[in-house]
Write an enzyme that holds these catalytic residues in place. Structure first.
Site, PDB file in Angstrom:
ATOM      1  CG  ASP A 189      -1.933   1.127   1.177  1.00  0.00           C
ATOM      2  OD1 ASP A 189      -2.952   0.928   0.490  1.00  0.00           O
ATOM      3  OD2 ASP A 189      -1.710   2.177   1.804  1.00  0.00           O
ATOM      4  CG  ASN A 197      -4.544  11.178  -5.863  1.00  0.00           C
ATOM      5  OD1 ASN A 197      -3.875  11.438  -6.858  1.00  0.00           O
ATOM      6  ND2 ASN A 197      -5.275  10.080  -5.768  1.00  0.00           N
ATOM      7  CG  HIS A 202      -7.298  13.094  -9.017  1.00  0.00           C
ATOM      8  ND1 HIS A 202      -7.387  12.069  -8.100  1.00  0.00           N
ATOM      9  CD2 HIS A 202      -8.134  14.069  -8.576  1.00  0.00           C
ATOM     10  CE1 HIS A 202      -8.251  12.393  -7.147  1.00  0.00           C
ATOM     11  NE2 HIS A 202      -8.716  13.606  -7.421  1.00  0.00           N
ATOM     12  CG  ASP A 206      -4.259   8.748 -12.682  1.00  0.00           C
ATOM     13  OD1 ASP A 206      -4.661   8.264 -11.603  1.00  0.00           O
ATOM     14  OD2 ASP A 206      -5.018   9.241 -13.531  1.00  0.00           O
ATOM     15  CD  GLU A 233      -4.586   4.234  -1.529  1.00  0.00           C
ATOM     16  OE1 GLU A 233      -4.781   4.611  -0.369  1.00  0.00           O
ATOM     17  OE2 GLU A 233      -5.446   4.306  -2.432  1.00  0.00           O
TER      18      GLU A 233
END
Length: 329
Positions: A189, A197, A202, A206, A233
């Site tokens: 994780d 973010n 975003h 990504d 994530e």
């Protein structure tokens, strides 16, 4: 009999010539007695030059040995033969529209049928242009492969998705039980990804997910190893035949691979770059195993890694579900 149509009406010849299919008839000596208009068009050889010739001499290039052998078998044994267009795509020198340039041979579907003419056995050779159907088959196969890839691949990161993992995890675990071999599961994780973010946006988020997924995938060495996006994530890795001792080294290898990306993360509470927490567990292969229990054990190990400071890997021994419930605070 040098010409099958020598005693036939002009109307019958026109019918043969109008068929959108190659028709050739040869006798037992493999001498041509019929050569229709379709064959003329695609071979560049007029029927007047082909009739009475051995089929091996009629074309600009000799037919394949497989076709010559198939003609002999059809005549000698009186049984029909179909040449596989997968193995024999262009046995005859037949070309597409521009014969003069001989730019491309037609891909052919050929069937051979023994027929009796005047008490003598002949072979009817039917030639169809299979180029279009083969192209259509390739398109359909490619489309099918794309659909299969889309169904099993995460659209953002390009690694396997949760659906693929779920299907293959059960099979891998069943194999581990059957062969009494170990199976290690790693839950990974990204630390403080929501803050990443929110701060960077975003698009940057990504890109970070793609970079992490790519780095994790690069650590895999065997075809049987799997990495998948588990959700958001979070990632999951499955490595068959990996013992606990090797799993500990591999978990640190994963953590350092992400550390070495040096992705800036100013909003992280533990460092100024992207880090990951890892929980892992190993099924020893010596007992039965509940698929959910092994995943939950690895997930609880991940929870412990986060609770104890993040940017670390934590191992938990495999526990049945009832034991996990009793030990979770």
């Amino acid at each position: 009999m040098s010409d099958l149509l020598s005693n036939s009406s002009t109307d019958i010849k026109e019918i043969f010539d109008s068929i959108n299919l190659g028709l050739i008839v040869v006798n037992r000596q493999q001498t041509i007695t019929l050569w229709n208009g379709w064959v003329e068009k695609h071979s560049g050889v007029p029927s007047i030059n082909a009739l009475g010739k051995d089929i091996s001499m009629a074309f600009s290039e000799p037919p394949s040995s497989a076709l010559i052998s198939a003609i002999s078998n059809a005549i000698n044994y009186g049984l029909p033969v179909v040449l596989s267009n997968a193995l024999h795509r262009s046995p005859l020198a037949l070309y597409e529209r521009n014969f003069e340039q001989r730019d491309k041979r037609i891909q052919q579907s050929i069937s051979l049928t023994p027929i009796n003419i005047g008490g003598e056995r002949h072979c009817l050779i039917q030639v169809a242009d299979s180029s279009t159907s083969i192209k259509r088959e390739k398109i359909l196969r490619t489309h099918s492969e794309l659909l299969k890839k889309e169904a099993t691949t995460d659209g953002l990161t390009g690694i396997y998705n949760r659906r693929f993992f779920d299907e293959h995890y059960k099979m891998a675990l069943a194999q581990a039980v059957r062969q009494s071999s170990p199976l290690s599961i790693f839950m990974v994780d990204i630390d403080f990804f929501k803050q990443f973010n929110d701060y960077y946006g975003h698009i940057a988020g990504d890109k970070a997910l793609i970079a992490v997924a790519t780095a994790l995938k690069k650590q895999l060495q065997r075809v049987s190893d799997v990495v998948a996006r588990f959700g958001g994530e979070e990632f999951v890795l499955m490595l068959p035949n990996m013992q606990q001792e090797s799993a500990a080294q591999f978990a640190e290898k994963l953590r350092l691979a992400i550390w070495d990306l040096h992705i800036l993360h100013e909003e992280s509470d533990i460092d100024q770059q992207v880090t990951v927490s890892i929980g892992y567990s190993t099924f020893s292969g010596t007992d039965t195993c509940d698929p959910h229990a092994l995943l939950d054990t690895a997930d609880n190990a991940l929870y412990n890694a986060k609770r104890s400071g993040r940017n670390r890997s934590v191992f938990l021994s495999y526990q049945p579900l009832e034991e996990q419930k009793a030990t979770i605070p």
